[in-house]
Design a protein around this motif. Sequence first.
Motif, PDB file in Angstrom:
ATOM      1  N   ASP A  92      74.442  34.593   8.589  1.00  0.00           N
ATOM      2  CA  ASP A  92      75.638  35.347   8.950  1.00  0.00           C
ATOM      3  C   ASP A  92      75.635  36.715   8.291  1.00  0.00           C
ATOM      4  OD1 ASP A  92      76.536  33.293  10.515  1.00  0.00           O
ATOM      5  OD2 ASP A  92      77.807  32.411   8.957  1.00  0.00           O
ATOM      6  N   ASP A  93      75.152  36.782   7.036  1.00  0.00           N
ATOM      7  CA  ASP A  93      75.048  38.076   6.359  1.00  0.00           C
ATOM      8  C   ASP A  93      74.058  38.971   7.075  1.00  0.00           C
ATOM      9  OD1 ASP A  93      76.867  37.424   4.452  1.00  0.00           O
ATOM     10  OD2 ASP A  93      75.393  36.774   2.951  1.00  0.00           O
ATOM     11  N   GLU A  94      72.958  38.402   7.581  1.00  0.00           N
ATOM     12  CA  GLU A  94      71.980  39.212   8.306  1.00  0.00           C
ATOM     13  C   GLU A  94      72.611  39.854   9.533  1.00  0.00           C
ATOM     14  OE1 GLU A  94      68.647  36.784   9.210  1.00  0.00           O
ATOM     15  OE2 GLU A  94      68.419  36.092   7.157  1.00  0.00           O
ATOM     16  N   VAL A  95      73.352  39.047  10.283  1.00  0.00           N
ATOM     17  CA  VAL A  95      74.015  39.583  11.472  1.00  0.00           C
ATOM     18  C   VAL A  95      75.037  40.639  11.062  1.00  0.00           C
ATOM     19  CG1 VAL A  95      75.501  39.020  13.420  1.00  0.00           C
ATOM     20  CG2 VAL A  95      73.646  37.475  12.786  1.00  0.00           C
ATOM     21  N   LYS A  96      75.786  40.348   9.991  1.00  0.00           N
ATOM     22  CA  LYS A  96      76.820  41.262   9.524  1.00  0.00           C
ATOM     23  C   LYS A  96      76.236  42.604   9.133  1.00  0.00           C
ATOM     24  CE  LYS A  96      80.301  41.740   5.864  1.00  0.00           C
ATOM     25  NZ  LYS A  96      80.930  41.074   4.711  1.00  0.00           N
ATOM     26  N   TYR A  97      75.089  42.574   8.456  1.00  0.00           N
ATOM     27  CA  TYR A  97      74.487  43.819   7.988  1.00  0.00           C
ATOM     28  C   TYR A  97      73.588  44.474   9.018  1.00  0.00           C
ATOM     29  CZ  TYR A  97      76.353  43.319   3.303  1.00  0.00           C
ATOM     30  OH  TYR A  97      77.186  43.246   2.236  1.00  0.00           O
ATOM     31  N   GLY A  98      73.518  43.917  10.228  1.00  0.00           N
ATOM     32  CA  GLY A  98      72.931  44.662  11.326  1.00  0.00           C
ATOM     33  C   GLY A  98      71.487  44.406  11.653  1.00  0.00           C
ATOM     34  N   TRP A  99      70.899  43.284  11.246  1.00  0.00           N
ATOM     35  CA  TRP A  99      69.524  42.982  11.640  1.00  0.00           C
ATOM     36  C   TRP A  99      69.549  42.089  12.873  1.00  0.00           C
ATOM     37  CZ3 TRP A  99      65.452  45.385   9.552  1.00  0.00           C
ATOM     38  CH2 TRP A  99      65.596  45.986   8.307  1.00  0.00           C
ATOM     39  N   ILE A 100      68.872  42.510  13.928  1.00  0.00           N
ATOM     40  CA  ILE A 100      68.768  41.712  15.137  1.00  0.00           C
ATOM     41  C   ILE A 100      67.315  41.699  15.576  1.00  0.00           C
ATOM     42  CG2 ILE A 100      71.104  42.336  15.891  1.00  0.00           C
ATOM     43  CD1 ILE A 100      69.710  44.153  18.004  1.00  0.00           C
ATOM     44  N   GLN A 101      67.014  40.883  16.536  1.00  0.00           N
ATOM     45  CA  GLN A 101      65.673  40.875  17.094  1.00  0.00           C
ATOM     46  C   GLN A 101      65.547  42.028  18.084  1.00  0.00           C
ATOM     47  OE1 GLN A 101      64.146  37.545  19.648  1.00  0.00           O
ATOM     48  NE2 GLN A 101      62.819  37.220  17.889  1.00  0.00           N
ATOM     49  N   SER A 102      64.487  42.815  17.920  1.00  0.00           N
ATOM     50  CA  SER A 102      64.295  43.965  18.803  1.00  0.00           C
ATOM     51  C   SER A 102      64.053  43.498  20.235  1.00  0.00           C
ATOM     52  CB  SER A 102      63.106  44.810  18.323  1.00  0.00           C
ATOM     53  OG  SER A 102      61.940  44.021  18.231  1.00  0.00           O
ATOM     54  N   LYS A 147      54.035  36.997  18.587  1.00  0.00           N
ATOM     55  CA  LYS A 147      54.729  35.831  19.111  1.00  0.00           C
ATOM     56  C   LYS A 147      56.187  35.833  18.666  1.00  0.00           C
ATOM     57  CE  LYS A 147      50.641  32.860  19.309  1.00  0.00           C
ATOM     58  NZ  LYS A 147      49.982  31.621  18.790  1.00  0.00           N
ATOM     59  N   GLN A 148      56.414  36.271  17.421  1.00  0.00           N
ATOM     60  CA  GLN A 148      57.775  36.414  16.913  1.00  0.00           C
ATOM     61  C   GLN A 148      58.069  37.906  16.769  1.00  0.00           C
ATOM     62  OE1 GLN A 148      60.447  34.174  16.101  1.00  0.00           O
ATOM     63  NE2 GLN A 148      61.298  36.215  16.261  1.00  0.00           N
ATOM     64  N   PRO A 149      58.797  38.506  17.716  1.00  0.00           N
ATOM     65  CA  PRO A 149      59.069  39.941  17.654  1.00  0.00           C
ATOM     66  C   PRO A 149      59.759  40.336  16.356  1.00  0.00           C
ATOM     67  CG  PRO A 149      59.681  39.049  19.797  1.00  0.00           C
ATOM     68  CD  PRO A 149      59.400  37.870  18.901  1.00  0.00           C
ATOM     69  N   PRO A 150      59.558  41.566  15.904  1.00  0.00           N
ATOM     70  CA  PRO A 150      60.180  42.015  14.652  1.00  0.00           C
ATOM     71  C   PRO A 150      61.702  42.045  14.748  1.00  0.00           C
ATOM     72  CG  PRO A 150      58.422  43.507  15.343  1.00  0.00           C
ATOM     73  CD  PRO A 150      58.689  42.583  16.492  1.00  0.00           C
ATOM     74  N   LEU A 151      62.333  41.960  13.584  1.00  0.00           N
ATOM     75  CA  LEU A 151      63.754  42.246  13.491  1.00  0.00           C
ATOM     76  C   LEU A 151      63.927  43.743  13.277  1.00  0.00           C
ATOM     77  CD1 LEU A 151      65.027  39.393  11.138  1.00  0.00           C
ATOM     78  CD2 LEU A 151      65.013  39.452  13.638  1.00  0.00           C
TER      79      LEU A 151
END
Length: 213
Positions: free
Chosen positions: A56-66, A202-206
Amino acid sequence: KQWYQRRVQMKPKRLSRKFVENKNVMLYPSSSKDDVTEDTKTTEECDDSDCEDYADDEVKYGWIQSVPDKDYSLLPGQSVQLITISNELSKDIRLYYTVTGEGRLDTNKFLMRCESLDNSQWSYVIAGCTVDRWCAQFFNNVPPDKIKQWIITKTAAHLKVMCNNVTVLNFDFGTDFSPGFEDGHKVWSRTEKSIQFNTSFKQPPLMRTKYEQ
């Protein structure tokens, strides 16, 4: 659209356990290292609920899958921040800069690829400035860490790449070009307007959501 939003928010939750395995990855560049890792737990200490909170902190601070081939706005001199969670042999990351100047838009291409898992060797291509093939020019001293935070900054004069706080490339458009590519700086020196990502990982960057249009 709703399906895509749910998918984007679910991805970091599945990845969060991988992040807590490495305390040295600085997810929030604006904070100090102590601030970032103060409450971080090791994998053994992290149960499912802990990982969900961390996600949840990751989403909050703005990291998403490109998202491949999506336009992301970019201010002049603004860094692109990516996180890769694995070293995938012969898999590349491609950045396409849209630049303005001389009354038109042009696209500049920057590519990088993992060439060796043993010594963390990565090659790169700067279209119009270097030879357009793999294993012709290489980053310097890429950290061997499985999780890598990349900070890529284009200015009018340079393209700089940092990996886990190590400068692995500081390319001068005016002097570091390959023979026969003396005019590459004329396009790369123009002002960046937006950027697109693509990858064979295979796993796109964040990436940081602050670049999203």
